[in-house]
Motif scaffolding. Sequence first.
Motif: not given
Length: 344
Positions: A171-172, A174
């Motif tokens: 999520p940090d 992609p």
Amino acid sequence: MSAYLATIPSPDQGVWHLGPIPVRAYALCIIAGIIVAIWWGERRWAARGGTKGTVIDMAVYAVPFGLVGGRLYHVITDPELYFTEGKNPWNAFAIWDGGLGIWGAIALGAVGALIACRRKGVPLPAMADAIAPGIVVAQAIGRIGNYFNQELYGAHTDLPWGLEVYQRFNPDDPNNLLNGVATGHIPLPESPVHPTFLYELIWNLLVALLVVWADRRFKLGHGRVFALYVAGYTVGRGWIEMMRTDTANHILGLRVNVWTSILLFVAAVVYFVLAGKRGPRELPETLRSKDAPGPDETPVDDKPVEDTAPKDEEPEHAKVAAEAPAEKSAEEVPAEEPKKTDES
């Protein structure tokens, strides 16, 4: 369920964080491989009569050179990963994300080893023979890092040892799935696949056994052990490389690393034959570092006890001998006159 149990699962992730510090499985495997190669090489060098500690001193030069060379080879042979549109050129320095070419590591590592051998006064071919089995085992350990990175696998397979590869999410970032985590074990479309990293791992261990056996059986020297390692490794690397499906540049329909394997195999065989004409392996005394104490040299801590008696004073036993009266010889003793008897 039965199909899943008949395959090899992939790790959920290859990177863990201890606070702000990332712990990467790939880096740990590389470090472990280097340690094994140095430890085993040191034992083999000492067993052949070399000075202890020489391999460790050599590694101070060879390891940094090898890491730089391995990364250069990877970047040169796959430049599109770093220098095309949308790519970050600075990632070429991100060695922790994987990407080391063994032939670049060997080539530039040999330069570092040559510098160390020249400083120590020992022959480079003999050093290469000592560390050859350790290098190929280090490569095998490094392939475990590819397993954690979920990379370098082959095409789809239904074989029982097929590898399940999963979608990873980050999520940090992609676009940086290497640092992601597989949540829910969602398989990739081609899963299960050939675990080509595992094939190479097993092949490398077999090459190490072959090299050790041949060295003990035939007492190889003058770099022939190293040449046998190169020839054996390239045979396996060639066919395993053709099974991989990761992105790679091609020349005349073959992957670059396949051509490299072919050329190096031929070169290794030629060297193995020519080096055999140099006679028996190097003598043990030629493997001793020039800064090592010789066999007849007295260590500094074992200095002989100096004679503290004054140089001009004679020893006591000499004085006693000088003061003792000298015995007269038989010629100097006068003969006794015969005594008169009553019968004369």
